[in-house]
Scaffold this motif. Structure first.
Motif, PDB file in Angstrom:
ATOM      1  N   GLY A   9       6.349   1.407   0.290  1.00 32.68           N
ATOM      2  CA  GLY A   9       5.290   0.672   0.086  1.00 32.68           C
ATOM      3  C   GLY A   9       4.159   1.247  -0.243  1.00 32.68           C
ATOM      4  O   GLY A   9       3.919   2.722  -0.052  1.00 32.68           O
ATOM      5  N   GLY A  10       2.921   0.771  -0.766  1.00 30.19           N
ATOM      6  CA  GLY A  10       1.730   1.486  -1.035  1.00 30.19           C
ATOM      7  C   GLY A  10       0.937   0.534  -1.827  1.00 30.19           C
ATOM      8  O   GLY A  10       0.996  -0.595  -2.101  1.00 30.19           O
ATOM      9  N   ASP A  90       1.653 -10.434  -5.620  1.00 32.44           N
ATOM     10  CA  ASP A  90       2.857  -9.822  -5.170  1.00 32.44           C
ATOM     11  C   ASP A  90       2.325  -8.996  -3.542  1.00 32.44           C
ATOM     12  O   ASP A  90       3.263  -8.329  -3.119  1.00 32.44           O
ATOM     13  CB  ASP A  90       3.490  -8.753  -6.019  1.00 32.44           C
ATOM     14  CG  ASP A  90       4.021  -9.250  -7.122  1.00 32.44           C
ATOM     15  OD1 ASP A  90       3.981  -8.754  -8.472  1.00 32.44           O
ATOM     16  OD2 ASP A  90       4.718 -10.461  -6.961  1.00 32.44           O
ATOM     17  N   THR A  91       1.052  -9.131  -3.530  1.00 35.78           N
ATOM     18  CA  THR A  91       0.464  -8.364  -2.418  1.00 35.78           C
ATOM     19  C   THR A  91       1.116  -8.927  -0.936  1.00 35.78           C
ATOM     20  O   THR A  91       0.982 -10.168  -0.814  1.00 35.78           O
ATOM     21  CB  THR A  91      -0.876  -8.111  -2.327  1.00 35.78           C
ATOM     22  OG1 THR A  91      -1.370  -7.482  -3.297  1.00 35.78           O
ATOM     23  CG2 THR A  91      -1.629  -7.675  -0.901  1.00 35.78           C
ATOM     24  N   GLY A 117       9.228  -3.903   8.195  1.00 36.79           N
ATOM     25  CA  GLY A 117       8.071  -4.113   7.141  1.00 36.79           C
ATOM     26  C   GLY A 117       7.353  -2.997   6.420  1.00 36.79           C
ATOM     27  O   GLY A 117       7.171  -2.009   7.131  1.00 36.79           O
ATOM     28  N   THR A 118       7.162  -3.082   5.307  1.00 36.16           N
ATOM     29  CA  THR A 118       6.318  -1.978   4.576  1.00 36.16           C
ATOM     30  C   THR A 118       5.399  -2.891   3.564  1.00 36.16           C
ATOM     31  O   THR A 118       5.579  -3.869   2.981  1.00 36.16           O
ATOM     32  CB  THR A 118       7.181  -1.255   3.755  1.00 36.16           C
ATOM     33  OG1 THR A 118       6.301  -0.082   3.089  1.00 36.16           O
ATOM     34  CG2 THR A 118       7.919  -1.798   2.376  1.00 36.16           C
ATOM     35  N   GLN A 119       3.961  -2.287   3.614  1.00 37.22           N
ATOM     36  CA  GLN A 119       2.952  -3.113   2.946  1.00 37.22           C
ATOM     37  C   GLN A 119       2.905  -2.742   1.576  1.00 37.22           C
ATOM     38  O   GLN A 119       2.811  -1.486   1.272  1.00 37.22           O
ATOM     39  CB  GLN A 119       1.540  -2.492   3.567  1.00 37.22           C
ATOM     40  CG  GLN A 119       0.286  -3.336   2.915  1.00 37.22           C
ATOM     41  CD  GLN A 119       0.281  -4.664   3.173  1.00 37.22           C
ATOM     42  OE1 GLN A 119       0.325  -5.221   4.296  1.00 37.22           O
ATOM     43  NE2 GLN A 119      -0.299  -5.562   1.973  1.00 37.22           N
ATOM     44  N   VAL A 120       2.817  -3.579   0.878  1.00 33.97           N
ATOM     45  CA  VAL A 120       2.631  -3.403  -0.614  1.00 33.97           C
ATOM     46  C   VAL A 120       1.245  -4.152  -0.994  1.00 33.97           C
ATOM     47  O   VAL A 120       1.067  -5.168  -0.915  1.00 33.97           O
ATOM     48  CB  VAL A 120       3.862  -4.084  -1.402  1.00 33.97           C
ATOM     49  CG1 VAL A 120       3.568  -4.108  -2.972  1.00 33.97           C
ATOM     50  CG2 VAL A 120       5.157  -3.166  -1.160  1.00 33.97           C
ATOM     51  N   THR A 121       0.251  -3.471  -1.587  1.00 33.99           N
ATOM     52  CA  THR A 121      -0.963  -4.095  -1.980  1.00 33.99           C
ATOM     53  C   THR A 121      -1.148  -3.733  -3.631  1.00 33.99           C
ATOM     54  O   THR A 121      -0.997  -2.644  -3.830  1.00 33.99           O
ATOM     55  CB  THR A 121      -2.229  -3.462  -1.354  1.00 33.99           C
ATOM     56  OG1 THR A 121      -1.757  -3.621   0.115  1.00 33.99           O
ATOM     57  CG2 THR A 121      -3.479  -4.001  -1.615  1.00 33.99           C
TER      58      THR A 121
END
Length: 124
Positions: A9-10, A90-91, A117-121
């Protein structure tokens, strides 16, 4: 015991791409349907994509079909989510999950084992 860990993620600009990975550090991986879910800020967790044990069958929610691709490498005990043409909507925090009963599907209730979980921004 199946233990899942997501990575990849990132922060990315709209139109960009990311590839998420989910690796199982526990027992046999290849028998289980796997799925990706996501939880946008302030919303419930929602289905994104699923793949059967062999990788021969996949399913996507309509909002990501044609942009995201789910795949798996059973030899590496890893499932992937390639995300292209990302949009601000999609965030979310993205989770991978395993269905140890073998049935799979789109419902969160079918999946007993989850990663952290992994954050996607995605910025506009």
């Amino acid at each position: 015991q199946v233990q899942l860990a997501e990575s990849g993620g990132g922060l990315v600009q709209a139109g960009g791409s990311l590839r998420l990975s989910c690796t199982n550090s526990g027992r046999t991986f290849r028998s289980y349907p796997m799925a990706w879910f996501r939880q946008p800020p302030g919303k419930e967790r929602e289905f994104v994509a699923t793949i059967n044990w062999s990788g021969g069958s996949t399913d996507y929610t309509d909002s990501v079909r044609g942009r995201f691709t789910i795949s798996r490498d059973n030899a590496k005990s890893t499932v992937y989510l390639q995300m292209n043409s990302l949009k601000p909507e999609d965030t979310a925090v993205y989770y991978c999950a395993a269905d140890l009963t073998g049935f799979g599907g789109r419902s969160t209730n079918r999946y007993s084992t989850w990663g952290q979980g992994t954050q996607v921004t995605v910025s506009s």
